[in-house]
Write a protein that holds these residues in place. Structure first.
Motif, PDB file in Angstrom:
ATOM      1  N   TYR A  86       0.836  -1.204   0.000  1.00 46.69           N
ATOM      2  CA  TYR A  86       0.000   0.000   0.000  1.00 46.69           C
ATOM      3  C   TYR A  86       0.870   1.254   0.000  1.00 46.69           C
ATOM      4  O   TYR A  86       0.596   2.223  -0.722  1.00 46.69           O
ATOM      5  CB  TYR A  86      -0.919   0.000   1.230  1.00 46.69           C
ATOM      6  N   THR A 124       0.988   4.101  -2.755  1.00 51.21           N
ATOM      7  CA  THR A 124       0.677   5.490  -2.399  1.00 51.21           C
ATOM      8  C   THR A 124       1.764   6.424  -2.920  1.00 51.21           C
ATOM      9  O   THR A 124       1.469   7.491  -3.465  1.00 51.21           O
ATOM     10  CB  THR A 124       0.552   5.632  -0.860  1.00 51.21           C
ATOM     11  N   ASN A 180      -6.509   7.629  -1.711  1.00 51.98           N
ATOM     12  CA  ASN A 180      -5.614   6.894  -0.805  1.00 51.98           C
ATOM     13  C   ASN A 180      -6.299   6.511   0.504  1.00 51.98           C
ATOM     14  O   ASN A 180      -6.157   5.387   0.980  1.00 51.98           O
ATOM     15  CB  ASN A 180      -4.366   7.731  -0.512  1.00 51.98           C
TER      16      ASN A 180
END
Lengths: 340, 150
Positions: free
Chosen positions: B30, B34, B43
């Protein structure tokens, strides 16, 4: 004895059914009265035009009610409106226009120029409708043979093509042949044609490119709809797509061949408009326009409209292009094809 | 020690460490996405999507494990090794499913233009169902009374 019985029933039982009806009427009556006052409708006999030509296919919508009409081949429409209603006029080749009707006391004749955003009206007279009323647009006979482009939105980038590419062109038809051949060599399908004052416009199909303007290989180049991207599968593109949002880049190239300045607007366009330009364009350059002389005053302008479609949102127009117009024409190989 | 059993403390430790390792890996994916702006403007939503799949169970597991380690009970309860392996397998399958969903997003996009987050959301219900099964299996190790060998 029936009447006394009735009156007893009404007046001696004030909490009963009759008083409820009375109260109901007290509530409803003002509503009925006010609605009958406000709901006075008037007929609008409208004519819509652009560039001195009646414009068919304009969708006219009443903002308040959503009621709509579409102009016929003579640019005419008819709607039942309320006083001070707002009309929204929509056509793929022009920005959406709003017109607030005045306080009405009669049916009106309404005229609207979507190219200049000017509207006018006068009280309805049957003879005005019969005699093509004032303001009478002057219809250029040449325009009848193909659609008119209208106001030209500001592009992402533009190029004035070198006159040497057209040294052998003596007529607009020859300039068209030159451009058309170059487009075909560069892999473009047949363009759409429009009338513009002093010449014609040639609209290419919307195509997907890399960020630097290089066309995507087929079939991704001319996709049926705008996607984030149409990448070929390989490990590198997969990894890139795993960690980065993918963005599709699109462009439309329009060539304007004219000896007059273009009528331009700064209103932004959207991909649907760009698609409609191509689809609504004429299939070929009519001979009445083609036989006009291509003089030294004529210029061939390429306007490039760029769009980007991020993976998770809608496509948007790029008022500032990712690359120069000259780069677009080189990467698309149009310049190469014109040079040969 | 009997070959077919394992102390509950060890089982809890191993299961907790495995879950923690996968959660760190998931968070790392993740984080990289991002940084690469994979989900522009989304996000927080993406974090809200995948954090319930890993963190609530993780905090419960760590909490229980810590509590058991503080226990002064000299008699360490034991659990069936087969059950332990089953639980470990369930955790691995569960996280592979989550990673499979994340890693198949580009393929879905290439084949039918589905945006990555839309693709993730399609799997919310199946993942929740699998998560419920895995949590139930883990409950045997973390939330059962100490009654000695199973």
């Amino acid at each position: 004895m029936a009447t006394p019985y009735l009156s007893m029933n009404v007046f001696t039982n004030p909490i009963g059914c009759s008083s409820t009806r009375f109260a109901y009427l007290l509530w409803v009556l003002p509503l009925l009265l006010s609605s009958s006052v406000n709901a006075q409708t008037y007929m609008v006999w409208g004519k819509v035009y652009a560039n001195h030509m009646w414009l068919p296919g304009v969708k006219v919508v009443i903002n308040r009610s959503g009621q709509e009409a579409v102009t016929d081949e003579h640019g005419e429409f008819k709607l039942s409106v309320l006083s001070q209603d707002t009309l929204k006029l929509m056509h793929p080749n022009f920005p959406t226009r709003d017109y607030i009707l005045p306080v009405l006391t009669n049916a009106i004749n309404f005229y609207f120029d979507v190219a200049t955003n000017n509207g006018s009206w006068k009280n309805y007279r049957e003879e005005d409708r019969k005699d093509d009323p004032s303001p009478q647009p002057s219809i250029d006979e040449k325009q009848k043979s193909m659609p008119s482009f209208g106001v030209v939105p500001a592009p992402s980038s533009k190029v004035v093509l070198d006159a040497r590419f057209f040294v052998n062109a003596n007529t607009l038809a020859q300039a068209d042949q030159r451009l058309n051949a170059a487009l075909k060599k560069s892999g473009y399908p047949d363009p759409g044609y429009y009338y513009i004052p002093g010449g014609f416009a040639m609209v290419g199909q919307i195509e997907q490119t890399e960020r630097d303007g290089t066309p995507k290989p087929q079939p991704a180049r001319f996709p049926p709809r705008l996607e984030g991207t149409s990448a070929q599968f390989n490990l590198s593109s997969y990894l890139q797509m795993l960690y980065k949002a993918t963005t599709g880049y699109y462009r439309v190239i329009i060539f304007f061949v004219t000896n007059r300045p273009l009528d331009k607007s700064v209103e932004p366009i959207n991909p649907e408009m760009a698609k409609a330009w191509y689809l609504r364009g004429g299939d070929f350059l009519p001979s009445d326009i083609g036989k006009q002389a291509f003089t030294k005053d004529h210029r061939v302008l390429a306007y490039i409209y760029e769009f980007e479609k991020p993976e998770n949102s809608k496509a948007r127009f790029l008022s500032q292009g990712n690359c120069l117009g000259q780069v677009h024409l080189s990467k698309s190989k149009i310049i190469d094809s014109l040079t040969r | 020690m009997n070959e077919t059993t394992i102390t509950r403390q060890v089982a809890q430790r191993n299961l907790t460490l495995t879950w923690t390792g996968f959660t760190i890996l998931l968070t790392l994916v993740y984080f990289v996405q991002t940084v690469g702006n994979k989900y522009p403007g989304q996000n927080d939503e993406v974090w809200d999507w995948f954090s319930p799949f890993a963190f609530p169970t993780l905090t419960l597991m760590i909490g229980t494990w810590v509590a058991v380690n503080k226990s002064t009970d000299p008699e360490q309860p034991k659990v069936d090794k087969l059950l332990y392996r089953l639980a470990m397998g369930a955790i691995i399958v569960y996280f592979l499913f989550i990673f499979g969903v994340i890693f198949s997003a580009p393929l879905a996009f290439m084949s039918n233009d589905t945006p990555a987050f839309e693709h993730l959301k399609k799997f919310t219900k199946p993942l929740s169902a699998v998560q419920a099964i895995v949590t139930a299996v883990l409950g045997y190790f973390f939330f059962r009374e100490n009654k000695g060998t199973s």
